[in-house]
Scaffold this motif. Structure first.
Motif, mmCIF file in Angstrom:
data_model
loop_
_atom_site.group_PDB
_atom_site.id
_atom_site.type_symbol
_atom_site.label_atom_id
_atom_site.label_comp_id
_atom_site.label_asym_id
_atom_site.label_seq_id
_atom_site.Cartn_x
_atom_site.Cartn_y
_atom_site.Cartn_z
ATOM 1 N N VAL A 93 57.554 4.845 19.411
ATOM 2 C CA VAL A 93 56.420 5.645 19.869
ATOM 3 C C VAL A 93 55.152 5.253 19.120
ATOM 4 N N THR A 101 51.841 3.620 20.703
ATOM 5 C CA THR A 101 50.590 4.378 20.599
ATOM 6 C C THR A 101 49.498 3.518 19.987
ATOM 7 N N PHE A 148 40.564 1.419 22.791
ATOM 8 C CA PHE A 148 39.342 1.431 21.997
ATOM 9 C C PHE A 148 38.659 0.070 21.970
ATOM 10 N N MET A 208 30.757 -0.650 25.143
ATOM 11 C CA MET A 208 29.611 -0.099 24.411
ATOM 12 C C MET A 208 28.653 -1.191 23.981
ATOM 13 N N PHE A 251 56.055 7.684 28.667
ATOM 14 C CA PHE A 251 56.411 9.046 28.251
ATOM 15 C C PHE A 251 57.850 9.360 28.647
ATOM 16 N N TRP A 253 60.390 7.512 26.570
ATOM 17 C CA TRP A 253 60.591 8.139 25.259
ATOM 18 C C TRP A 253 61.458 9.373 25.372
ATOM 19 N N GLY A 287 50.725 15.555 29.850
ATOM 20 C CA GLY A 287 50.005 14.481 29.192
ATOM 21 C C GLY A 287 49.287 13.566 30.173
ATOM 22 N N ILE A 322 40.992 10.371 30.125
ATOM 23 C CA ILE A 322 40.576 9.416 29.101
ATOM 24 C C ILE A 322 40.239 8.071 29.745
ATOM 25 N N ILE A 356 32.496 9.498 21.107
ATOM 26 C CA ILE A 356 33.386 8.473 20.556
ATOM 27 C C ILE A 356 34.435 9.129 19.656
ATOM 28 N N LEU A 386 37.026 10.953 21.747
ATOM 29 C CA LEU A 386 37.985 10.065 22.396
ATOM 30 C C LEU A 386 39.103 9.711 21.426
ATOM 31 N N PHE A 387 38.688 9.377 20.208
ATOM 32 C CA PHE A 387 39.639 8.973 19.185
ATOM 33 C C PHE A 387 40.616 10.106 18.885
ATOM 34 N N PHE A 390 42.906 11.128 21.836
ATOM 35 C CA PHE A 390 43.971 10.161 22.086
ATOM 36 C C PHE A 390 45.088 10.326 21.066
ATOM 37 N N PHE A 391 44.746 10.299 19.776
ATOM 38 C CA PHE A 391 45.818 10.374 18.782
ATOM 39 C C PHE A 391 46.427 11.772 18.707
ATOM 40 N N MET A 413 48.683 11.902 21.806
ATOM 41 C CA MET A 413 49.888 11.089 21.716
ATOM 42 C C MET A 413 50.871 11.681 20.707
ATOM 43 N N ILE A 418 52.702 14.229 22.586
ATOM 44 C CA ILE A 418 53.777 13.637 23.382
ATOM 45 C C ILE A 418 54.964 13.302 22.489
#
Ligand code: HEA
Ligand code: HEA
Ligand code: CUA
Ligand SMILES: [Cu+2]
Lengths: 207, 350, 553
Positions: free
Chosen positions: B29, B33, B41, B48, B81, B84, C330, C337, C359, C362-363, C366-367, C370, C373
């Motif tokens: 996982v 991730t 990103f 950007m 998902f 997992w 999720g 996202i 920004i 988003l970070f 996401f983490f 996850m 999940i």
């Protein structure tokens, strides 16, 4: 434009639409409030099947039955009141609402007798339970019984107040055939109170 | 690889096959991730930089997704998902199904201690001894509020619920000593509700348990009937000390004068205690007994009302034994003369 | 402060909601104007954020060393309970919907007010009443149950849980009334031209939030009331000693509280959808997908509550169902996202403070998501349940993403609300400190959880100390960051340059009216011809894109 239209609505019709939607959403939250208790009842009924049916048989079913009849009748008189105001007969609506309140009082008085009966027989929730059912089932049944009927009775009281206020205002001619949404909503609320009882009655008394 | 990732992620050693399996999923996982995060990103960063505003009032084209965009957005993560889940769920189911022939240990949580009882009588407080390489099933319950039995090295946790039993099982692979935590909040000393898991080589364990069984001829399951056992014969003070330890009094009361969750037992008998009401009473036998049966009735000033009632949890002989034991606890200096009030100094708190 | 604004003529609506019809305190306290009510909610919630933050700082200082550092165990237990209660019930749940939502939603649908202005004011006072009762309970002694109020601990503890429960119960009604008001407003008060498919994404998300508020809050209200009754009279509904089922409470509680986490995150997503378009100066990628996924979250979010009960002894079958459904929740977030990232494609991105928070958002989303999940894969949760990993998960999502969105909203709509600009350079400093302080605070907590440190621990074994110190250090950076934001934003109230109706060059409907908006939102109702997220040039029309600072009023 009608004087009852608030500044941010374009028409009375639109405002009525909004009020109706608002009321229906509110009624949904009321139903969900009871749903939590019904769910708890379901769970414990499953856990204490025997005790619950025994306790339920001990209730005064005839009183519950009469009360059901009384409430349904009151719903009917409220509906007649609505019909009257749509036709512009505001006095008649006021009277019919008054009659409904009387029926509501009858319901409360009967309920009071039932409660008295339970108190005399120590059929009370939790640690106060002194009835014949062994184990935890009896006290649990009466905990839920008092919670559900108590909350419902509280709603009957609110409903009677709402009917009283709106009924009086109708009598005084504040509403008419064109502008009667508040009357309608008061009626809706009373129907909900009735409807919940229609669920409570079989759940607690019959099955 | 396994060791490297384990250390990188601060995971404790893996004490069982289950722990290794769970960690495998964990690594899967976390790596996915990280990769997905990196891709997302990096894309965002490229956008950007590439599409930063170069002058005011720039106009931009309208860009709309195609169906396959949305399909990818839904499909790719969902596939991961569910994968997992497909790995993790069977691992969980496995912990709920103990293999036949597992050794049973009854675990009882109580504010704030763990009691372990083995078949045939032996029991211990805050130390769980198990043999290496044999499946052990834990039957877990609680005497008061919810607790949770947690051993990080086993990657295992199971709530202890009052009024019912839950179970889990494990098979430890290395001898050693590991910490047991209480992971469900249970009040004042939740973070002090620790115990130890001692994994013994099989032979050593067998010797230990045989020894215990011989020593304690208790036929019943201690966990199921705690409090009702007959007292094994020995001196009454010894009994009192043992009951106090078994019932957990010593988790809150010290016998050496240090202030703990409750007042110390030493020199308690005959002491003048100031209550929260301001009243001052003398600690006699009646007061000691009342303190056990209805601790909330008279609270010692400066302490929280957290002591559980032991009403119905101790037999009258046990209560008497504890009282005798408390009476016997005197500091040598004053033991000779009559009690001269509180001698102990509460250790100052930091 | 960017260049172009100083060159454009200052536009400050002379008659606006701040000075009409009156400016006195009484006119605020009795106002029916949704904008003023929104502002009052914002002030109140910010106050409680500071209170909750203060509690958090005390928690972090206490955890600096094992054993007592600055307080005893009882105080610590009360502190984290109050921290959780204040942050969730008094700050996070009302902050964006009742604060920004109230201010913006009617403007965004082109209405003069919400459908029931009186109910709206009532909702504010109910909020205050609940807050006062809860606060009273805290001063009077506070509860030590954790914000989850698990029975039978909560029904047997001697601390003052009843006022806290009652406070939360009352706050629920505030939330219900606001949600109800929003739903009716969106249905009945949309201006001509604003069809469902031209509804700003902010409105869609707030709509989804309102649905959850209406459906979930009553159940929580009933549950908390039952606990209070149990605590006061001992009726035994959740007491195993009287045949009650303590796990039933957990089901009831999470049936509300899982959807409640989406009450907290959906408004954040609402803000972000607006911000990403405005600062990329581009249409949203996949309007429908973003809009409908809010409803998806609102719906599926109701069927995943059991993932908080994996270790409570529920059947393996239940665990499986709740696990799978959590995976589906999720997906809706993933859709959002991806679409936000794609929105930047071929845009014209300007890195103003709100975008910086985007920004960060988003970070963290996401983490945080996850790790959610990962928790839902059941076997991993067994190790992590009630450890600092969970603490880190929800702080990543709630503090990380939701606070980022809250700050983005604060900066993005600050000129609209006050008519003034904050200082962009300090904005950058604040954002950098908050985002980095945040990572430093909660990243170590993931590792602590891996290592096995349970949460709600006043005391901990020595081996956990290093990571705890790191976390506390990060928290102090975070605190300084918030303080800086507080200072420069207050300063801008008086000294900030006048913003003009549309300092960002945004296409959102709320920017079509002067800043601060006039009493009934629009002096002249615009035609709303373009969608709120459309930035491309229309064929035939030149310079259709409003340049920054151009007045439309
Ligand atoms: C705003 C608040 C918020 C939000 C949005 C979430 C979102 C989620 N949460 Fe969280 N959660 C909490 C707040 C929140 N949570 C709180 C407060 C607790 C603890 C309460 C307590 O006990 O005190 C908690 C606890 C908690 C638990 C229980 C832990 C335990 O106590 O044992 C679980 C278990 O499943 C969980 C799961 C999830 C999931 C699956 C999501 C999902 O909605 C997340 C969805 C998001 C994503 C998945 C990210 C986006 C994905 C992509 C971009 C895909 C790309 C990937 C690939 C291509 C592979 N949460
Ligand atoms: C939205 C909710 C929210 C928010 C924002 C936070 C914010 C923070 N939280 Fe909290 N937390 C919870 C919700 C939240 N938390 C919940 C629900 C729990 C579980 C409780 C329980 O177990 O029952 C918890 C538990 C919890 C714990 C675990 C305690 C334990 O289990 O023993 C810790 C420990 O580090 C912690 C730390 C922090 C920190 C350092 C912050 C920091 O981010 C705080 C930073 C904020 C400030 C420093 C305020 C400064 C503000 C100003 C000066 C004014 C600002 C003004 C403007 C911006 C204009 N929190
Ligand atoms: Cu026992 Cu926590
Ligand atoms: Cu959840």
């Amino acid at each position: 434009m009608h004087s009852a239209v608030a500044h941010h609505f374009e028409s009375l019709e639109k405002q009525g639409q909004a009020q109706r939607l608002g009321m229906w959403l509110f009624l949904a939250t009321e139903v969900l409030l009871f749903t939590a208790l019904f769910a708890a009842y379901g769970v414990y009924r499953y856990l204490y099947t025997g005790a619950f049916s025994q306790a339920s048989r001990g209730l005064e079913t005839w009183m519950g039955g009469v009360n059901t009849f009384v409430l349904v009748t009151s719903s009917f008189t409220v509906a007649m009141g609505l019909d009257a105001i749509v036709k512009g007969k505001n006095k008649r609506t006021g009277l019919l609402f008054g009659l409904s309140i009387l029926l509501g009082c009858t319901f409360m008085v009967l309920k009071g007798f039932e409660y008295r009966h339970h108190f005399l027989h120590a059929e009370l929730p939790g640690p106060f339970y002194g009835g014949p059912i062994a184990g935890s089932g009896g006290s649990m049944f009466f905990a839920l019984y008092f919670l559900i009927t108590g909350l419902h009775a509280f709603h009957v009281l609110i409903g009677m107040t709402v009917l009283g206020v709106i009924g009086a205002r109708t009598w005084l001619g504040k509403y008419d055939a064109e502008h009667h949404v508040p009357v309608e909503l008061a009626g809706l609320y009373w129907h909900l109170v009735d409807l919940i009882w229609i669920f409570v009655f079989p759940l607690l008394y019959l099955i | 690889m396994n060791e490297f990732l384990r250390k990188l992620l601060f995971l404790p050693p893996q004490l069982s096959q289950h722990a290794r399996d769970v960690d495998g999923l964990h690594f899967f996982v976390i790596i996915t991730t990280m990769v997905a995060g990196l891709l997302i990103f990096a894309t965002a960063l490229v956008f950007m930089i590439r599409y930063r505003r170069r002058q005011e009032g720039e106009s931009t084209p309208e860009v709309q997704p195609k169906h396959w965009h949305e399909a990818v957005f839904v499909g790719v993560p969902l596939a991961f998902f569910l994968l997992w889940f497909a790995i993790g769920y069977p691992q969980y189911v496995e912990t709920t199904q103990p293999p036949p022939g597992a050794m049973d240990v009854f675990v009882q949580g109580k504010k704030w201690m763990w009691k372990f009882a083995y078949q045939g009588g032996p029991s211990s407080l805050d130390v769980l001894r198990v043999p290496v390489g044999r499946p052990v099933r834990l039957l877990i319950t609680s005497r008061d509020v919810i607790h949770s039995f947690y051993v990080p090295e086993l990657r295992l946790k199971q709530d202890a619920l009052p009024g019912r039993y839950t179970q889990t099982w494990f098979q430890a692979e290395q001898p050693g000593r590991y910490q047991v935590f209480c992971a469900e909040y249970c009040g004042l000393s939740h973070s002090g509700m620790l115990a130890e898991l001692v994994v013994l080589p099989a032979a050593e364990f067998d010797a230990w348990i045989a020894d215990q069984r011989r020593g304690e001829a208790r036929a019943q399951d201690a966990a199921l009937s705690a409090g009702e056992q007959a007292l094994p014969g020995s001196s009454i003070l010894e009994q009192g000390r043992r009951v106090a330890a078994d019932q957990g009094c010593l988790k809150c009361h010290s016998v050496d004068g240090t202030r703990h969750i409750g007042p110390t037992f030493i020199d308690l008998y005959g002491r003048q205690e100031k209550l929260t009401t301001g009243e001052v009473i003398t600690a006699d036998e009646a007061y000691l007994t009342r303190s056990m049966m209805d601790p909330a009735a008279q609270l010692v000033a400066g302490y929280q009302n957290v002591m559980p009632s032991f009403q119905g949890r101790m037999t009258p002989p046990e209560v008497a034994a504890v009282v005798e034991y408390i009476k016997s606890l005197k500091t040598p200096a004053v033991a000779a003369g009559p009690s001269e009030g509180p001698v102990y100094e509460p250790t100052p708190r930091k | 402060m960017s260049q172009h604004l100083e060159s454009s003529p200052p536009v400050y609506a002379e008659r606006n909601y701040l000075n009409t019809p009156a400016t006195g305190l009484k006119s605020w306290l009795t106002t029916l104007d949704h904008k003023r009510i929104g502002v009052m909610f914002l002030i109140a919630t910010l106050f409680f954020f500071a209170v909750g933050g203060l509690f958090a700082m005390l928690i972090r200082i206490e955890l600096l060393t094992p054993g007592p550092t600055i307080m005893d165990a009882m105080t610590y237990n009360r502190l984290f309970t109050l921290h959780g209660v204040v942050m969730i019930f008094l700050f996070m749940i009302p902050a964006i919907p009742s604060g920004f939502g109230n201010f913006l939603l009617p403007i965004m649908v082109g209405a003069k007010d919400v459908a029931f202005p009186r109910l709206n004011l009532l909702s504010f006072y109910i909020y205050l009443l609940g807050a006062v009762i809860a606060l009273g309970g805290m001063i009077y002694g506070g509860a030590d149950t954790g914000w989850t109020f698990y029975t039978p601990y909560s029904t047997t503890t001697t601390t003052k849980v009843v006022p806290i429960l009652l406070g939360a119960f009352i706050l629920g009604f505030s939330s219900i009334l606001t949600g109800l008001n929003f739903i009716v407003t969106v249905h009945t008060l949309r201006a001509p031209g604003i069809t469902w498919n031209k509804l700003p994404l902010f409105v869609w998300s707030i709509y989804g939030t309102s649905v959850i508020q209406i459906l979930a809050t009553p159940v929580l209200g009933m549950t908390l009331l039952l606990v209070a009754i149990e605590h006061a009279f001992g009726w035994g509904i959740f007491d195993p000693g009287r045949g009650g089922d303590p796990v039933l409470f957990q089901h009831f509680f999470w049936f509300y509280s899982h959807p409640a986490v989406y009450i907290m995150v959906l408004p954040a997503m609402a803000v972000i959808s607006e911000v990403v378009c405005a600062f990329s100066h581009k249409n949203i990628f996949g309007y429908k997908a973003v809009a409908y996924s809010s409803l998806g979250i609102a719906f599926v979010g109701f069927f995943t509550w059991g993932h908080h009960l994996f270790t409570s002894g529920q059947s393996a079958f239940n665990a499986g169902i709740f696990g799978v459904l959590s995976m589906f929740v999720g997906i809706f977030t993933a859709i959002k996202i991806f679409n936000w990232v794609a929105t930047m494609y071929r845009g014209s991105i300007s890195f103003k403070t709100p975008f910086l928070y985007f920004i960060g958002f988003l970070f963290f989303l996401f983490f945080g998501g996850m790790t959610g999940i990962a928790l839902a894969t059941v076997s991993l949760d067994i190790h992590w349940q009630d450890t600092y990993f969970v603490v880190a998960h929800f702080h990543f999502i709630m503090v990380g993403s939701t606070i980022m969105a809250f700050l983005a909203a604060l900066h993005y709509w600050w000129p609209k609300i006050t008519g003034r600009m904050y200082n962009e350079r300090w904005g950058l400093v604040g954002a950098t400190l908050v985002v980095s302080g945040f990572v430093f605070t909660f990243l170590p907590q993931f590792l602590l959880g891996n290592e096995g440190m349970p949460r709600r621990y006043f005391n901990y074994p020595e081996r956990f100390q290093a990571l705890n110190v790191a976390s506390t250090a990060g928290a102090s950076v975070l605190g300084i960051g918030f303080l800086i934001i507080l200072i420069y934003i207050l300063v801008s109230l008086k000294y900030g340059p006048v913003a003009g109706p549309n300092p960002w060059g945004s296409r959102g409907y709320e920017w079509l009216t002067p800043s601060p908006p006039p009493l009934e939102n629009f002096d002249v109702l615009p035609a709303f011809e373009r969608g709120p997220h459309e930035y491309h040039e229309l064929p035939g029309s030149e310079s259709a894109a409003p340049g920054a600072g151009t007045s439309h009023a």
